[in-house]
Every structure is written in C-alpha cells, then in structure tokens.
Scaffold this motif. Structure first.
Motif, PDB file in Angstrom:
ATOM      1  N   HIS A 114       9.388   2.929 -54.342  1.00  0.00           N
ATOM      2  CA  HIS A 114       8.538   1.932 -54.974  1.00  0.00           C
ATOM      3  C   HIS A 114       7.111   2.217 -54.524  1.00  0.00           C
ATOM      4  O   HIS A 114       6.832   2.241 -53.336  1.00  0.00           O
ATOM      5  CB  HIS A 114       8.954   0.519 -54.582  1.00  0.00           C
ATOM      6  N   ILE A 115       6.249   2.444 -55.478  1.00  0.00           N
ATOM      7  CA  ILE A 115       4.876   2.840 -55.169  1.00  0.00           C
ATOM      8  C   ILE A 115       3.923   1.751 -55.621  1.00  0.00           C
ATOM      9  O   ILE A 115       3.805   1.494 -56.819  1.00  0.00           O
ATOM     10  CB  ILE A 115       4.508   4.178 -55.856  1.00  0.00           C
ATOM     11  N   LYS A 116       3.279   1.109 -54.680  1.00  0.00           N
ATOM     12  CA  LYS A 116       2.333   0.054 -55.019  1.00  0.00           C
ATOM     13  C   LYS A 116       1.024   0.671 -55.489  1.00  0.00           C
ATOM     14  O   LYS A 116       0.429   1.499 -54.807  1.00  0.00           O
ATOM     15  CB  LYS A 116       2.070  -0.852 -53.819  1.00  0.00           C
ATOM     16  N   ALA A 143       3.549  -6.340 -58.021  1.00  0.00           N
ATOM     17  CA  ALA A 143       3.402  -6.141 -56.584  1.00  0.00           C
ATOM     18  C   ALA A 143       3.060  -7.464 -55.912  1.00  0.00           C
ATOM     19  O   ALA A 143       2.497  -8.367 -56.528  1.00  0.00           O
ATOM     20  CB  ALA A 143       2.308  -5.110 -56.301  1.00  0.00           C
ATOM     21  N   THR A 144       3.421  -7.577 -54.661  1.00  0.00           N
ATOM     22  CA  THR A 144       3.069  -8.749 -53.855  1.00  0.00           C
ATOM     23  C   THR A 144       2.222  -8.306 -52.674  1.00  0.00           C
ATOM     24  O   THR A 144       2.151  -7.107 -52.345  1.00  0.00           O
ATOM     25  CB  THR A 144       4.331  -9.461 -53.344  1.00  0.00           C
ATOM     26  N   GLU A 148       3.993  -2.653 -49.195  1.00  0.00           N
ATOM     27  CA  GLU A 148       3.219  -1.587 -48.565  1.00  0.00           C
ATOM     28  C   GLU A 148       3.040  -0.443 -49.550  1.00  0.00           C
ATOM     29  O   GLU A 148       3.854  -0.232 -50.448  1.00  0.00           O
ATOM     30  CB  GLU A 148       3.948  -1.067 -47.314  1.00  0.00           C
ATOM     31  N   ASN A 149       1.978   0.316 -49.346  1.00  0.00           N
ATOM     32  CA  ASN A 149       1.803   1.509 -50.161  1.00  0.00           C
ATOM     33  C   ASN A 149       2.869   2.528 -49.781  1.00  0.00           C
ATOM     34  O   ASN A 149       3.209   2.691 -48.620  1.00  0.00           O
ATOM     35  CB  ASN A 149       0.415   2.122 -49.933  1.00  0.00           C
ATOM     36  N   ASP A 150       3.397   3.230 -50.757  1.00  0.00           N
ATOM     37  CA  ASP A 150       4.409   4.249 -50.524  1.00  0.00           C
ATOM     38  C   ASP A 150       3.872   5.571 -51.040  1.00  0.00           C
ATOM     39  O   ASP A 150       2.853   5.621 -51.726  1.00  0.00           O
ATOM     40  CB  ASP A 150       5.697   3.869 -51.267  1.00  0.00           C
ATOM     41  N   GLU A 151       4.548   6.653 -50.687  1.00  0.00           N
ATOM     42  CA  GLU A 151       4.134   7.942 -51.195  1.00  0.00           C
ATOM     43  C   GLU A 151       4.384   8.014 -52.696  1.00  0.00           C
ATOM     44  O   GLU A 151       5.249   7.325 -53.229  1.00  0.00           O
ATOM     45  CB  GLU A 151       4.899   9.053 -50.485  1.00  0.00           C
TER      46      GLU A 151
END
Length: 332
Positions: A114-116, A143-144, A148-151
């Motif tokens: 999951h990529i924010k 997104a909430t 967190e940011n993901d790769e």
C-alpha cells in the motif's frame, strides 16, 4: 442496469456529466473485470496463483457475461467485436504494472503493498475480500493520517536525465562508422505524430540516440551519439536499453534536457480528468499510468496516450509526472 450501478458505487466510479451512460458503463465493466481477475487468483488457491490459460479463460468469460448483461456496451465495436484483444490487453496491463507476475505457466499475485500518495493509497496484491476503489484496473483507497509512506511498485521511479548523465559519463566513445541505410536517429524536435525516428542525425543538439533498423538485425542495437568538432562519435549501449521500451528512459531524458518534450495535458471534467500524452512515457511511469486509467477506446485502435482517470487522482498523477521531469499543463 441496476447491477452495474451498484458495482460503480462500490468501486467509486462516478459518471461525468460529459459521458453518455454507455461510456460510463464501459468504464465500470473494465474495472469490475480487472478486480474480479485479481480475485480469481485468490479464489483458485491460498497462494494467489492460477494457470495462465485459466485466468485468460475466466477474464474472457467475465467480459462476455457483462456484454450479455449490457448489450449497449458492444456498440461502436468497443467490446463485443474485440473481446479476445481486450482480454489480452487487460491481463498484460496488469502484469506490466506488477499486480501479478508470470512464472512457469502460472500467474501469481504480487506481494501486498500500500503506497500512500497524498490523499490516497495505491494498492497492489490485495486480497479478494479487501474493499477498495478502482481507477482503470488499479485499486486504491483513501489515505488516513496514520498511514505511512511505503516503497513504490518498482521501488522508485528513475529520473531519465539522471540515467542519461550516468551513461554519458561511463560509455566508451568511438568514431562513427555507421552505414547510412542501416541506422535511424531519434527525432529531437516536434512534430512526433509520424514517429520518433528519422534517417538523418540532428546536429543542432550535442547528444542524441541512434539504433539499427529492425530489418537489419533481429535485436536492435542502440547508441549514444554526440557531435564533436571533428564530426560525430557513437557509443554502443547495453542490451537493457533495447528491452521493453527502456530506450524511452533515454529519449525522454534527452528531450527534457533540451526542452523539446511536449507537455502532458490534464483536462479536468466534473468527475473525471483526461490525460493527453504526446510523447510516449518511459516504462515505469507509463505502466502505472495505463494500469490506473481507462482508455478512451477499447478496440485496440486507441492510442495509449489519451487516458481517463478519476478527477480525485489527477493531483497524484500530476505529482508522479512532475517528479520524473515531465512538464504538466492543466486545463480546467
């Protein structure tokens, strides 16, 4: 029609006021089939795996079922007359974007990520029961603040100018000894409507690309070209450049450096935005763009350079394009 209305609501596919009902339903069916194709991998076994033949057959059957449910989507030869081609296009687009991968005659679903990105999360490898929205064939959610940011799907998008500069610094140059009739050169100026290659080098720019013509070799060889005071030098490029349109990473870098790249135009509607791309994107960005958008036509004749996305994702894709060096113009 009520069934498609419910599916559209679940997948958050909103009708734009400029769309006819049948155009909207085509988008809904396209996304629904993509979502169900992914679900099929999980339904087959707990490894998220299915044979290539089985998934193609299932996807084809899904398309035919929707065609019988909503006969209007067959008009203008968008679905019904080209179901085989559309089925192959859906699966290849999803594979190229990394939603699943091909291994030993099987498709296997990719690892969940999951990529924010701003106000949304792009989803890959999601379970069949996981709730999501759809844009084209791609799943996403809101997104909430806790996310967190993901790769990214491909770890990161390489910037074309960076890759170009590293090659310029590392290659071995030699005097040009091309046979004129066996090579073609990258077009460095518009118009590009009739192709990206030409028979003559453009000495207005110090650096460019050349490649052997398809009719001359089975595998095309690519070269960096540079103008010198004594004429022209060339450097043979590694084979990865010729694979999967990877040369567009370098052609993009060159046109961006010399400010010759046509802008990407985003035209905003009420619920959708149309993205018009006049120069083909390099693979990482283009594969993601194709996966998260709808074509304007579905019969194989449309250019992949004019796509439709939800207006709510326009800011996300504008950022992706700008971050990788593209000039974006918005029309409201």
């Amino acid at each position: 029609m009520i069934n498609l209305d419910i599916i559209a609501k679940e997948l958050n596919i909103k009708k734009d006021k400029s769309e006819k009902d049948v155009e909207w339903y085509r988008r809904v069916v396209y996304s629904a089939v993509g979502r169900m194709a992914l679900a099929t991998l999980w339904n087959e076994n707990d490894k998220g795996e299915i044979s290539v033949r089985r998934l193609k057959s299932t996807t084809y059957e899904l398309l035919k079922a929707y065609e019988s449910m909503v006969p209007g989507i067959n008009s203008t030869s968008n679905y019904g007359e080209h179901t085989d081609r559309l089925c192959d296009s859906i699966l290849s687009t999803m594979e190229n974007a990394g939603f699943f991968y091909h291994r030993a005659e099987y498709y296997r679903i990719a690892k969940t990520k999951h990529i924010k990105m701003g106000k949304v999360k792009l989803c890959r490898g999601i379970y069949a029961t996981e709730s999501c929205y759809m844009s084209g064939l791609g799943a996403y959610t809101k997104a909430t603040n806790a996310d967190e940011n993901d790769e990214s799907f491909s770890n990161s998008f390489e910037k074309p100018q960076f890759v170009l500069q590293k090659l310029i610094e590392s290659v071995s140059w030699r005097e040009c000894d091309f046979e004129k009739e066996k090579v073609e050169y990258l077009k460095m100026e518009e118009p590009f409507e009739k192709g990206y290659w030409t028979g003559q080098p453009n000495f207005q720019f110090q650096y460019s690309l050349a490649r052997t013509k398809k009719c001359e070799t089975f595998l095309q060889t690519y070269y960096l070209v540079r103008k010198t005071s004594e004429g022209m030098e060339v450097a043979e490029l590694p084979t990865w450049v010729s694979e999967d349109r990877n040369y567009t990473l370098l052609s993009t870098g060159l046109l961006q450096y010399y400010k010759q790249m046509p802008p990407v135009i985003i035209k905003h509607g009420e619920e959708i935005a149309k993205i018009e791309i006049e120069y083909r994107l390099h693979p990482d960005v283009e594969n993601l763009m194709l996966a998260y958008s709808w074509p304007e036509r579905y019969d194989g004749e449309n250019r992949p350079f004019s796509r439709i996305i939800p207006k709510s994702l326009s800011g996300t894709f504008k950022k992706i394009l700008v971050d990788t060096g593209y000039n974006v113009r918005e029309d409201f």
